[in-house]
Design a protein around this motif. Structure first.
Motif, PDB file in Angstrom:
ATOM      1  N   ARG A   5     -10.198 -29.302 127.088  1.00 15.86           N
ATOM      2  CA  ARG A   5      -9.118 -28.321 127.281  1.00 15.86           C
ATOM      3  C   ARG A   5      -8.907 -27.547 125.879  1.00 15.86           C
ATOM      4  O   ARG A   5      -8.380 -26.185 125.677  1.00 15.86           O
ATOM      5  CB  ARG A   5      -7.729 -28.639 127.754  1.00 15.86           C
ATOM      6  CG  ARG A   5      -8.010 -28.839 129.423  1.00 15.86           C
ATOM      7  CD  ARG A   5      -6.599 -29.362 129.880  1.00 15.86           C
ATOM      8  NE  ARG A   5      -6.663 -29.335 131.446  1.00 15.86           N
ATOM      9  CZ  ARG A   5      -5.679 -29.410 132.340  1.00 15.86           C
ATOM     10  NH1 ARG A   5      -4.619 -29.942 131.893  1.00 15.86           N
ATOM     11  NH2 ARG A   5      -6.045 -29.313 133.577  1.00 15.86           N
ATOM     12  N   ASP A  40      -8.988 -23.994 124.677  1.00 15.41           N
ATOM     13  CA  ASP A  40      -7.699 -23.190 124.115  1.00 15.41           C
ATOM     14  C   ASP A  40      -8.244 -22.468 122.959  1.00 15.41           C
ATOM     15  O   ASP A  40      -7.710 -21.273 122.613  1.00 15.41           O
ATOM     16  CB  ASP A  40      -6.654 -24.346 124.003  1.00 15.41           C
ATOM     17  CG  ASP A  40      -5.222 -23.548 123.759  1.00 15.41           C
ATOM     18  OD1 ASP A  40      -5.184 -22.568 123.955  1.00 15.41           O
ATOM     19  OD2 ASP A  40      -4.505 -24.357 122.870  1.00 15.41           O
ATOM     20  N   SER A  68     -10.385 -19.651 123.176  1.00 15.59           N
ATOM     21  CA  SER A  68      -9.503 -18.281 123.892  1.00 15.59           C
ATOM     22  C   SER A  68      -8.787 -17.648 122.808  1.00 15.59           C
ATOM     23  O   SER A  68      -8.371 -16.649 123.115  1.00 15.59           O
ATOM     24  CB  SER A  68      -8.748 -18.869 125.129  1.00 15.59           C
ATOM     25  OG  SER A  68      -7.542 -19.498 124.516  1.00 15.59           O
ATOM     26  N   LYS A  69      -8.441 -18.513 121.731  1.00 17.10           N
ATOM     27  CA  LYS A  69      -7.744 -17.974 120.665  1.00 17.10           C
ATOM     28  C   LYS A  69      -8.662 -17.379 119.461  1.00 17.10           C
ATOM     29  O   LYS A  69      -8.178 -16.983 118.376  1.00 17.10           O
ATOM     30  CB  LYS A  69      -6.688 -18.870 120.167  1.00 17.10           C
ATOM     31  CG  LYS A  69      -5.739 -19.155 121.010  1.00 17.10           C
ATOM     32  CD  LYS A  69      -4.748 -20.268 120.705  1.00 17.10           C
ATOM     33  CE  LYS A  69      -3.793 -20.639 121.796  1.00 17.10           C
ATOM     34  NZ  LYS A  69      -2.897 -21.817 121.550  1.00 17.10           N
ATOM     35  N   SER A 102      -9.154 -14.116 123.889  1.00 21.52           N
ATOM     36  CA  SER A 102      -8.947 -13.220 124.970  1.00 21.52           C
ATOM     37  C   SER A 102      -8.120 -12.153 124.885  1.00 21.52           C
ATOM     38  O   SER A 102      -7.556 -11.780 123.692  1.00 21.52           O
ATOM     39  CB  SER A 102      -7.911 -14.405 125.883  1.00 21.52           C
ATOM     40  OG  SER A 102      -7.122 -13.586 126.870  1.00 21.52           O
ATOM     41  N   SER A 158      -1.256 -14.057 127.747  1.00 18.91           N
ATOM     42  CA  SER A 158      -1.132 -15.300 128.198  1.00 18.91           C
ATOM     43  C   SER A 158      -1.721 -15.237 129.548  1.00 18.91           C
ATOM     44  O   SER A 158      -1.410 -14.053 130.266  1.00 18.91           O
ATOM     45  CB  SER A 158       0.343 -16.189 128.111  1.00 18.91           C
ATOM     46  OG  SER A 158       1.343 -15.234 129.048  1.00 18.91           O
ATOM     47  N   ARG A 184      -7.149 -20.188 130.625  1.00 16.24           N
ATOM     48  CA  ARG A 184      -7.525 -19.692 129.256  1.00 16.24           C
ATOM     49  C   ARG A 184      -8.745 -18.764 129.713  1.00 16.24           C
ATOM     50  O   ARG A 184      -9.437 -18.760 130.732  1.00 16.24           O
ATOM     51  CB  ARG A 184      -7.915 -20.580 128.243  1.00 16.24           C
ATOM     52  CG  ARG A 184      -6.932 -21.346 127.833  1.00 16.24           C
ATOM     53  CD  ARG A 184      -5.846 -20.685 127.097  1.00 16.24           C
ATOM     54  NE  ARG A 184      -4.733 -21.542 126.586  1.00 16.24           N
ATOM     55  CZ  ARG A 184      -3.611 -21.729 127.215  1.00 16.24           C
ATOM     56  NH1 ARG A 184      -3.494 -21.285 128.410  1.00 16.24           N
ATOM     57  NH2 ARG A 184      -2.994 -22.515 126.391  1.00 16.24           N
ATOM     58  N   CYS A 185      -8.945 -17.637 128.738  1.00 16.99           N
ATOM     59  CA  CYS A 185      -9.852 -16.633 129.051  1.00 16.99           C
ATOM     60  C   CYS A 185     -10.518 -16.192 127.631  1.00 16.99           C
ATOM     61  O   CYS A 185     -10.050 -16.443 126.647  1.00 16.99           O
ATOM     62  CB  CYS A 185      -9.327 -15.244 129.346  1.00 16.99           C
ATOM     63  SG  CYS A 185     -10.244 -13.788 129.479  1.00 16.99           S
ATOM     64  N   THR A 186     -11.926 -16.165 127.763  1.00 18.92           N
ATOM     65  CA  THR A 186     -12.812 -15.817 126.418  1.00 18.92           C
ATOM     66  C   THR A 186     -13.214 -14.495 126.959  1.00 18.92           C
ATOM     67  O   THR A 186     -13.677 -14.089 128.115  1.00 18.92           O
ATOM     68  CB  THR A 186     -13.703 -16.759 125.935  1.00 18.92           C
ATOM     69  OG1 THR A 186     -14.416 -17.173 127.098  1.00 18.92           O
ATOM     70  CG2 THR A 186     -12.869 -18.085 125.530  1.00 18.92           C
TER      71      THR A 186
END
Length: 358
Positions: free
Chosen positions: A290, A294, A297-298, A342, A346, A351-353
């Motif tokens: 995770r 995370d 995704s950032k 992402s 939010s 989460r998204c990439t």
């Protein structure tokens, strides 16, 4: 301790366009996931000293071990179970794209065959240079080999400032910081030429003797020695990304990432960087996956640490965790590699990439 003189100046930092920097950083930005390894003499006491068991790579400083006594670990360091190919394969199978290992930590012990000090791994009973084998093995797995090198040095006679507790054991009389800087530069040039790392990960830059011009000079020296080299932001005293190529949050994930900046979170798998035999407080595989998701995704990279034992093996929990992460990465690696942050502030479900073209 006196005022250190500035080291001899180096040529200026090579100029590069944004496009040239993007090309230099390209593999690193696509990688997203790397293995950090803290390995050195501190693995011998394994975190224990005088009844306390919460030490690791800072043991000489935190337990106040006199330098001559610490040097005694040299003859006890004999990692006959070290297997460079196994280490590299474990990292590769976990889905890691690069490996960063300590060529020298703050204790000043060189984990390579330095031409400039006798305080080095080839003078142990092992008589071996692990960086030579590991650099070859890591590249053999299709990964990038990288080195961590500490600026701070608790062993070199010219490093300043001294520790307050060792004023009687090791007085600063006659110490010349400028001489230490030249030693550091010599060592750094050697590791670039001998092991051809893709990244130099500096640390230990925060003491008041390491002035920003010294960091600028060291960055320039690295880039001139190898124009393709990537260097973290701890090369300079201020730890600002204006000098280094990327930022290095430690043990934390920035809440919104660091938009517009290349960055990499480094984090321990348990509670210590170096090996501590009493530390079994490992994060779960689920938590580590995770964290990787995370961070990706950032828009950041995840550098996950292991502290090998003095015999040259990884702790069993660390091996198991690498396998667990690898099982997830085998299925989901497309959501990690070669992605960017992402486009959503939010999402309620996870989460998204983003991948190019999507």
């Amino acid at each position: 301790n006196g005022v250190p003189q500035q080291a001899p100046p180096t040529p200026v930092i090579p100029h590069e366009t944004q496009a040239q920097k993007d090309a230099r950083m390209d593999w690193w930005r696509k990688s997203r996931f790397g293995l950090f390894i803290h390995w050195g003499l501190y693995a011998v006491p394994a975190g224990a000293w005088n009844g306390k068991t919460d030490y690791a790579e800072w043991i000489r400083e935190e337990a106040h071990i006199p330098v001559k006594q610490y040097e005694g670990f040299v003859q006890q360091f004999n990692p006959v179970k070290f297997d460079a190919k196994k280490w590299a394969k474990m990292a590769h199978d976990a889905g890691m794209q690069y490996l960063v290992i300590t060529s020298k930590h703050h204790d000043g012990f060189n984990m390579f065959d330095s031409k400039y000090t006798d305080f080095k791994v080839t003078n142990t009973p092992w008589h071996h240079d692990p960086m030579k084998d590991l650099s070859k093995a890591v590249r053999g797995e299709g990964m990038k080999f990288c080195l961590y090198h500490s600026i701070m040095d608790w062993h070199h006679p010219d490093y300043l400032p001294r520790r307050g507790w060792e004023v009687n054991d090791r007085p600063a009389t006659g110490a010349n910081f400028n001489r230490f800087v030249q030693y550091l530069r010599n060592d750094v040039q050697q590791i670039i030429k001998d092991y051809k790392p893709s990244v130099l990960w500096f640390d230990g830059e925060w003491e008041n003797t390491w002035k920003e011009p010294l960091g600028t000079d060291l960055y320039a020296l690295c880039r001139i020695t190898d124009p393709k080299l990537i260097i973290n932001n701890r090369v300079g005293h201020a730890r600002n990304v204006e000098l280094g190529d990327y930022s290095t949050p430690e043990q934390t994930i920035p809440a919104t990432g660091l938009p517009g900046v290349d960055w990499e979170t480094c984090m321990t798998m348990n509670d210590h960087w170096g090996y501590n035999k009493a530390d079994h407080d490992y994060k779960s595989v689920k938590t580590l996956v995770r964290d990787l998701v995370d961070i990706s995704s950032k828009g950041g990279n995840f550098l996950l640490n292991i502290g090998p034992r003095a015999d040259g093996t990884f702790p069993p929990e660390a091996e198991d965790h690498l396998k667990g992460i690898g099982a997830w990465m085998k299925v989901n690696h497309d959501s990690i590699y070669d992605t960017t942050a992402s486009r959503f502030d939010s999402l309620p479900w996870g989460r998204c990439t983003v991948r190019a073209g999507s």
